[in-house]
Structures are given as C-alpha cells and as structure tokens.
Design an enzyme around this catalytic site. Sequence first.
Site: not given
Length: 324
Positions: A7, A10, A204, A208, A212, A273
């Site tokens: 994968g 980015a 983190k 998120n 998000n 994201s």
Amino acid sequence: MKIAVLGAGAIGAFVGAALHRGGADVHLVARGPHLQAIRERGVSVLSPRGDFTAHPHATDDPAEIGPVDVVFLGLKAHSYASSGPLIEPLLGDHTAVVAGQNGIPWWYFHRLTGPYEGRRIEAVDPDGATSKVLAPERAVGCVVYPATVIESPGVIRHLEGTRFSIGEPGGEISQRCTDLSDAMIAGGLKCPVEPNLRDDIWIKLMGNVAFNPISALTRATMVDICRHAPSRRLVAELMEETLDIAARVGSTPDISIERRLRGAEGVGDHKTSMLQDLEAGKQLELDAIVTAVVEMADITGAEAPRLRAIAAATELLARSTGTD
C-alpha cells in the site's frame, strides 16, 4: 534489511523512499498510474526538510518480492482482513508486520497484562478475520505522526513531521524493533522504540476520534474547529472521554488536552484524512478511529455519551453518502 511496503500511497511511498535512501532493500506494492510513475521516475518527495528522489523496486505483484524481514502496511485498516492474497507471499517464518494505521489496532489487547488480555475488538477484528491474516504475534505497533499527500502519481508532498514511534505489544525492546528503528533513522526519519506504545496510540487517537468525525460532519478544517468556541469545547469533552477509556485499559498518556488542542490549531487549514476520504467518495476510517473506541467504552463500562453521539452521527453520514 528487506522491507516491503504494502500500500505505497502517501505515507507508504514516503516511508519506502526514506528507507531506500537509507540503504534498505525496499520493495513497494502499488497500482495504477502511481505504480507506473514510480517505475518510470521513482518516488519524488517534496519536503520542507529537502526534496529527494528514490528508486526502490515497485510492483503490483507481491509474489515478485517474496518473503521479507518487515512488511509495512500502508493500507487503510478496514482493508486488513481482505489483504491475505497480497500479504501471504511476503511472509516468512519471522516476518514482522508494521501497520501504519490510525486508531485502535487489531492487536491492541495482545499481551496486554490485565483483565482484558487477549480480548478481541470486533470493530477492527471481526470474528477474528484480521488476526487470521495478520497474526498478532507478527505485529509491531506503529504510530505515524507525519502528514503527507500524493501531489501527483509518484510525487509525495511531505507537509510536516518525521516521527514513527514503534513498539512491541508486550513492551520489550526487541531486536526486530531496534533493527527497523536503525533503518528508519538512516533514512532521515525519527523512530523511537517505545516500551509503552499504547500511550502514543491514545495521544494520537485523542485528536483523530474528535477532529476526524467532526470535520466530516461539518466540512470544517482543524483550525476552523479549534477557533469556533462551541466545537473547541466539544473536542475537549471528546478528548476527556477518550482519556477516561484509555485509563480503564491501563494507559495514561502524558499530555494535556489544551496542549493537544494547540497542536491541532497550529496545523492550520488542514482537512483531516476522514474529510478527504469523504470528499473523494472513499470508505471512511470509522471502525478503527471511532467504532473501536465506543466498543472499548462498552468493554470497560465507560459512559462516553459524546463519543457515542458522534459515532452515531458519523455512521449515519457514511451510510447516507455510500462511504460506509
């Protein structure tokens, strides 16, 4: 060290290019125009720390690569359970799997001493499907801090950050972790081996699990959310509930909510994201970032009313937009 990046988007292509620059034997698994561009021109990294180009081997067939020392997963977590045909050719007897994912990993309760040791989190390991493909014994935890985007096929824009914290689920400083850390550092990255990596996961995740879904629901950037007093307060309350759940499973991240908020505000007009995926019509990363946290609230008896409300609203958003 032979490393496959499964994968090579980015983050995956950024890691692979850095590792190759540092001297590792790197193989990227990609597809489409991105793969074609990498084959023709290599991976170009545009970075405030200095631009560079690397030319690792790239393919869409992992069987060309064979068993490796480390597989770095650049896939989204919701695709892990179906990644068997891609990952199996890369696995040898001692291959480590490093998942550069957001949210709660499928191995979270593996070797976690306490009342929840060995517990399965259905949101990220439904009926054990992920563990069947990615045995928890192979897992090396990884928390990804850099922000990167694919600017064009084969071209990665590195926005900020170079730290990839890694660690064993059991907390020991293993040889496979120190070897990977050395390879990452040789490529110009920061890669501390953490004995309590779960604390990093929660630090983190504090951001998120709040930013998000709110950004996806409102289409707002991180700085917009932080500078609107009611949404800033909601983020703080979501972080409080998240830290309560973390404490119930034995993690006490050493960071204040206000510091976390200031850091997010400092990122500026950045789309999360999840908002980027929503706008692109891609599946949202709800399972690992939101649903798993609510499931852990159920497991531990935490109330988490705001997290549950945000989860319900974001799940409905995904269903109504076809991004579930």
